[in-house]
Design a protein around this motif. Structure first.
Motif, short mmCIF file in Angstrom:
data_model
loop_
_atom_site.label_atom_id
_atom_site.label_comp_id
_atom_site.label_asym_id
_atom_site.label_seq_id
_atom_site.Cartn_x
_atom_site.Cartn_y
_atom_site.Cartn_z
N TRP A 1 0.82 -1.27 0.00
CA TRP A 1 0.02 0.05 -0.06
C TRP A 1 1.04 1.12 -0.05
CZ3 TRP A 1 -5.21 0.36 -0.70
CH2 TRP A 1 -5.89 1.81 -0.46
N GLU A 2 1.94 1.13 0.91
CA GLU A 2 2.79 2.30 1.13
C GLU A 2 3.67 2.76 -0.31
OE1 GLU A 2 5.55 1.97 4.26
OE2 GLU A 2 6.84 3.65 3.26
N VAL A 3 4.15 1.30 -0.78
CA VAL A 3 4.86 1.80 -2.29
C VAL A 3 3.78 2.09 -3.33
CG1 VAL A 3 6.35 0.85 -3.87
CG2 VAL A 3 6.66 0.25 -1.30
N LEU A 4 2.82 1.47 -3.40
CA LEU A 4 1.98 1.66 -4.80
C LEU A 4 1.01 2.90 -4.70
CD1 LEU A 4 1.34 -2.32 -5.52
CD2 LEU A 4 2.84 -0.61 -6.64
N ALA A 5 0.19 3.00 -3.55
CA ALA A 5 -0.72 3.85 -3.50
C ALA A 5 -0.13 5.16 -3.12
CB ALA A 5 -1.94 3.43 -2.45
N ARG A 6 0.80 5.17 -2.18
CA ARG A 6 1.40 6.35 -1.79
C ARG A 6 0.55 7.19 -0.88
NH1 ARG A 6 6.11 8.70 -5.64
NH2 ARG A 6 4.89 7.93 -7.24
N THR A 7 -0.48 6.56 -0.21
CA THR A 7 -1.52 7.47 0.44
C THR A 7 -1.47 6.70 1.93
OG1 THR A 7 -3.34 5.85 -0.10
CG2 THR A 7 -3.11 7.94 -1.34
N HIS A 8 -1.82 7.43 2.89
CA HIS A 8 -1.88 6.84 4.26
C HIS A 8 -0.54 6.34 4.50
CE1 HIS A 8 -6.22 6.54 3.26
NE2 HIS A 8 -6.22 7.14 4.24
#
Lengths: 249, 249, 249, 249
Positions: free
Chosen positions: C27-34
């Motif tokens: 999530w951190e790497v791909l979406a870069r939200t939250h």
């Protein structure tokens, strides 16, 4: 005259011719002088190879099988682009030398493959240089680069600092790639066989113990046979003794 | 003095010298200070290695075989370009350590190959950096890049973001490529041997059953021997009893 | 409490945490939200993993051996750059699933390696994207490209259309290359074992014949025992009959 | 009607349809004329393949297992991008031909893999050309280049002079890379098995000696049986002779 005799008679002359072919081809590509002389030599050797092919197939008992087994030879004779394949005859020499040397299977395979690969890289570089040198946009411009390219291709590293641009050069490249895969495979397979053997030494020892188990069994049977034989003697004495007793009574 | 004794005496001093050689060579290439001191050290060690070579060959019984088996040693001594090969002596140390440790064949091979490859990548990077650094059009300009290039080459990935431009650099590259193929081959072969063994456990169980078949057979023969022996006793009694009967009559 | 019990108790919770770790990291790497939420999650899981490490080593009987066998675990906990290695715990799950399934050795190896490689390519792509994305001169700018690069690297093809430029990216690349070599090796080795078995079926049949040879031998011995037994009966009768004759006289 | 019967009935028609599919697909990609006719042919064959899939799964006893074993078939039918996979049916033909030919295991594997790889390189090139040809920034612009690229990819050389830029092209590339690794693995494994056999010939000879050891043991037992039988005859004569003596007294 049989095919076997023909092959034995022509083995060494043809090998020498293949060597001359290699020299003429190298000279033509590398020195680029006396090109017409080299071409003439190559063509004369070509005619001799064609004659050898025709005589061989006419002497063969099972022409169909011979034709199938020598398809590579036919290709190397028919298609000028594949003429460096004629040098595979030099690998056949190795075969002769090995037959006499009594080396182990693995050693022979290793020697055979290494020699073939060295010859292939040398001839592949020559042929590549020959077809690529004057192509527009080429990167393979001298023999050093061609040898480097051949190594990079055969080991499947493929930096891409040089790559063939002509379709003939690409055919040679595919040949070298396949040779490279064969090389890696043979090395791996030979090593695997060696390691399996090394590890298997322990298993062998156990097998020897089984053998000695059989030997012990054999000794048991031998002892038993002895006992039975002595038993037979006893019986024989028993048979005789009453008679003796009868007589001595 | 025999060759074996000479080797046992010189083993550790030469290993230490090889290590000093590695340090001096690394210092020279990486730090580029005290270059003349490093060069002097390398040259002194070189002379010691030449003396060792001359003494070894003069002590060898079969000079021809020794010469053939140590061709790599000669090359590393004669040609300055191949001087990093002198570090192969460090791999020989591993050989010593292993001899005492009683590891299994596969473990020893794995340790040996991994150490050699790490040493080779380190030394190959150093040597590559040494010859490429100042070449025109080079891409290998610092040790980090050289190590990266060595990994890319040894694993036969070959991105081509860096590739040697000098002929010495290309020689080193070919060495690393061959080492890479050897690495892949050894890993594959060792794994194959391991899997064959694992799968073979079942076959082993069957072999044990065959062994127990032999054991059962042996028991049968033992029983038979017992029977025959008792039979012999019977016969013996039979022989005696008529005599007894005779006497008792 | 023993180490074994601790491992059995923590096995599933830690696996779930590794999965949560994978999700948070993706999530951190791909979406870069939250990002801060993801970072908090990752750090909490990190602390749990450190606690597990400390408890495990304090429960281990042979702390030195445990330390050596879990060096990779220590590295994944100590060095933030290697934190994706913590996901190797997910491969351990496969180990659990396999233990119950009763698959053959080769099948288990294949499943294990394929899963590890898929996980490695996914995590390698993520990590590569994370470190390369903002580097100057980078070519790996989105996840699609990172996955493509990971495949090109792991299969040792190495086109060079993309290659890492940061030293962290290069470390990940070396990891994928080594994984690729391991993958090729395992596939080759498994196949070799399978082919050896297939070809060995014939040899097995011959072994069975040897077994039947042993069986025939056993039958021979059994027959012989019968004969000897009947012989014994004969002798017994012989012993009795004279006595009877004596009595009957 | 059973699944087996259905498969036997549809085997040849479906193979012919796969061949027609190959021709229509080649024609569409290479000649780029009569595209709508080719598309219609491909779509009709597609419908037939869907019908075959539905009938097969409805005839299967264990639908779940059949579904799992034919996942590749489902993918090739459902996803237009993977429609070239439908040609794998042509490899199944080889299976049929081999079943009748009585070739050895290794020969069959080699033939099977070589045919699959040639088919894969041809179809992969076609599909790659189809998806890459019109992409912006593409390097694969004609069939010659596509074939060259397919070879460079499958042998894992990866010059990087051409590489796919579309995600479909990259998927095909990954397929070819995996096929290349499979190819290298199968060749290596087959060779390893062959070398192990060759080297094992000596071990076999020793096994034969063990067999002859068993044979010798059997001869020993046979001799012993003879001896015991003659012994029995002796005892029989012994039993009779006293009677004779009795009578003759």
């Amino acid at each position: 005259m049989t095919l076997g005799k023909w092959q034995r008679v022509t083995e060494w002359p043809l090998t020498v011719l293949a060597l001359v072919f290699l020299l003429a081809y190298s000279w033509e590509v590398l020195a680029r002088t006396h090109v017409s002389l080299c071409e003439t030599t190559i063509n004369v050797i070509w005619i001799v190879f064609i004659i050898d092919y025709v005589v061989s197939i006419s002497l063969a008992h099972d022409k169909k099988t011979w034709f199938k087994n020598n398809l590579l030879l036919l290709i190397s004779i028919m298609l000028p682009i594949f003429r460096p394949l004629r040098l595979l005859r030099l690998v056949a020499v190795l075969n002769v030398l090995n037959r006499t040397s009594g080396m182990a299977v693995r050693g022979r395979i290793t020697l055979y493959v290494c020699s073939s690969v060295i010859l292939l890289i040398y001839v592949g570089s020559l042929a590549e240089l020959d077809v690529e040198r004057n192509a527009p946009g080429t990167t393979i411009t001298d023999f050093g680069k061609a040898i480097w390219w051949a190594f990079v291709t055969t080991t499947t590293v493929g930096y891409g600092d040089m790559s063939p641009v002509t379709w003939q050069g690409k055919c040679i490249a595919v040949g070298l790639m396949i040779a490279g895969i064969a090389l890696i495979s043979v090395i791996t397979a030979t090593l695997a066989s060696w390691i399996v053997d090394r590890v298997g030494d322990e298993a062998d020892k156990r097998a020897n113990e089984t053998e000695s188990e059989t030997t012990r069994l054999r000794n048991n049977v031998a002892e038993l046979t002895d006992t039975v034989n002595r038993l037979r003697d006893d019986i024989a004495k028993l048979r005789e003794s009453p008679t003796v007793r009868d007589d001595g009574r």
